[in-house]
Design an enzyme around this catalytic site. Sequence first.
Site, mmCIF file in Angstrom:
data_model
loop_
_atom_site.group_PDB
_atom_site.id
_atom_site.type_symbol
_atom_site.label_atom_id
_atom_site.label_comp_id
_atom_site.label_asym_id
_atom_site.label_seq_id
_atom_site.Cartn_x
_atom_site.Cartn_y
_atom_site.Cartn_z
ATOM 1 N N ARG A 122 0.825 -1.234 0.000
ATOM 2 C CA ARG A 122 0.000 0.000 0.000
ATOM 3 C C ARG A 122 0.845 1.265 0.000
ATOM 4 N NH1 ARG A 122 -3.284 -3.134 3.520
ATOM 5 N NH2 ARG A 122 -5.037 -3.974 2.331
ATOM 6 N N LYS A 144 3.938 11.598 -11.099
ATOM 7 C CA LYS A 144 3.096 10.803 -12.007
ATOM 8 C C LYS A 144 3.806 9.480 -12.232
ATOM 9 C CE LYS A 144 0.501 14.158 -14.726
ATOM 10 N NZ LYS A 144 0.317 14.773 -16.062
ATOM 11 N N GLU A 186 11.736 18.335 -24.151
ATOM 12 C CA GLU A 186 10.988 18.695 -22.932
ATOM 13 C C GLU A 186 11.547 19.982 -22.311
ATOM 14 O OE1 GLU A 186 8.277 17.319 -21.692
ATOM 15 O OE2 GLU A 186 8.206 15.228 -22.345
ATOM 16 N N LYS A 228 8.853 23.139 -13.109
ATOM 17 C CA LYS A 228 7.943 22.015 -12.860
ATOM 18 C C LYS A 228 7.567 21.951 -11.382
ATOM 19 C CE LYS A 228 6.529 17.450 -13.785
ATOM 20 N NZ LYS A 228 6.623 16.262 -14.593
ATOM 21 N N GLU A 238 -3.198 17.834 -11.284
ATOM 22 C CA GLU A 238 -3.626 18.315 -12.604
ATOM 23 C C GLU A 238 -5.107 18.657 -12.675
ATOM 24 O OE1 GLU A 238 -1.455 16.443 -15.869
ATOM 25 O OE2 GLU A 238 -3.204 16.771 -17.136
ATOM 26 N N ARG A 242 -1.346 22.378 -14.063
ATOM 27 C CA ARG A 242 -0.371 21.336 -14.433
ATOM 28 C C ARG A 242 -0.563 20.856 -15.867
ATOM 29 N NH1 ARG A 242 2.018 16.276 -10.859
ATOM 30 N NH2 ARG A 242 3.318 15.452 -12.531
ATOM 31 N N ASN A 246 1.524 19.624 -20.575
ATOM 32 C CA ASN A 246 1.207 18.740 -21.691
ATOM 33 C C ASN A 246 1.267 19.471 -23.037
ATOM 34 O OD1 ASN A 246 0.708 16.597 -19.922
ATOM 35 N ND2 ASN A 246 -1.387 17.322 -19.562
ATOM 36 N N HIS A 249 1.718 17.547 -26.257
ATOM 37 C CA HIS A 249 1.604 16.114 -25.980
ATOM 38 C C HIS A 249 0.413 15.442 -26.663
ATOM 39 C CE1 HIS A 249 4.805 16.831 -23.154
ATOM 40 N NE2 HIS A 249 4.814 15.575 -22.779
ATOM 41 N N HIS A 253 1.277 12.198 -28.578
ATOM 42 C CA HIS A 253 0.752 10.864 -28.268
ATOM 43 C C HIS A 253 0.136 10.217 -29.508
ATOM 44 C CE1 HIS A 253 0.535 11.763 -23.656
ATOM 45 N NE2 HIS A 253 1.745 11.509 -24.081
ATOM 46 N N HIS A 267 9.974 9.837 -27.470
ATOM 47 C CA HIS A 267 8.945 10.686 -26.859
ATOM 48 C C HIS A 267 9.275 12.181 -26.979
ATOM 49 C CE1 HIS A 267 5.766 12.044 -24.249
ATOM 50 N NE2 HIS A 267 6.653 12.645 -23.471
#
Length: 368
Positions: A122, A144, A186, A228, A238, A242, A246, A249, A253, A267
Amino acid sequence: MIDVVRVPLGDRAYDVRIGRGLLARAGGEIAPLLTQPRVAVIADETVAGLHLDALRSGLASRGISMVSLNLPAGEGTKSWEHFSHSVEWLLDQKIERGDVVIAFGGGVIGDLVGFAAAVLRRGVRFVQIPTSLLAQVDSSVGGKTGINSKHGKNLIGAFHQPSLVLADIDILGTLTARDFLSGYGEVVKYGLLGDADFFEWLESNGPALAAGDLVLRQEAVRRSVQMKADIVGRDETEQGERALLNLGHTFCHALENATGYCDRLLHGEGVAIGCALAFETSARLGLCSQEAPSRVRAHLKAMGMKTDISDIPGNLPDADTLMGLMLQDKKMLGGKLHFVMVHGIGDAFVTSDVDPDVVKSVLSDALS
Ligand code: GLY
């Protein structure tokens, strides 16, 4: 000199330590987190071949022992199969609730190991030691974590913040030029989304830092991580700001999906092309000047980066298919696609009010 950027998240706040020689000092950096002098390291096998011995001796210098598991390099590792293997391996190693797991690799390893740490017993603490530029400036910071699904990238995961991030600038010296420039996609993104001065700094200093200047590399990582950390501190999960991270992105993607997440398109390369497309779309929508996309593309080209869809080798699907892939992106809310658009360099915003026909015309022109 080590730069320290604090990610301000209350009782889950942590430091990102950026500088040279951090692997050799890993023991001293990590020791304060430990309840017993041992850690479990999950590493990218390529990174392990180059740097695992250095990490082992850095830890041993403070009496910390380690066990390690190496996983294949590449996006395919962010799968249920490698995830369950990692979790079972950590249990085999008798990693307890108070122990620390180390993610040693690029974004794939950081995301996978962070997710494993999030669910193991957990939740156990983990340390990110990002070894790619992309991971140092983006994926290792902000919590993330996750893996990919057949439905798309990063669709399974959790927010789980690391307890410490060690970004060793020396490690960047072992990246291929292509991997370094992919991560630079990035870095550019940060300037484009929220800091025009940083973009200007990159226009002046990008070629020298790509050529190997360590002081400039550290400064680029520090400024990116600071941006960041500030954004994550204000919007960890987000709900709003936030999402600016992206930028580029949604296009990226779709292109990664169309190219099969393989070597045809890394990427960060997709992010760079996606940023150029986001600026082009913004210009066509009258949101920013026509000069802005030209300036973005000029910098990417000056850096020798993939800039346009036509720079991707091999065949690509048509604009309708790419639009369909964009609609599968997880940034759908209430059936509407949310885009990050720009008013100019350093001035991004999120909107669901983008005419799909304009996006399609940008894609059609880029594919022709
Ligand atoms: N890479 C985007 C984010 O961390 O929010």
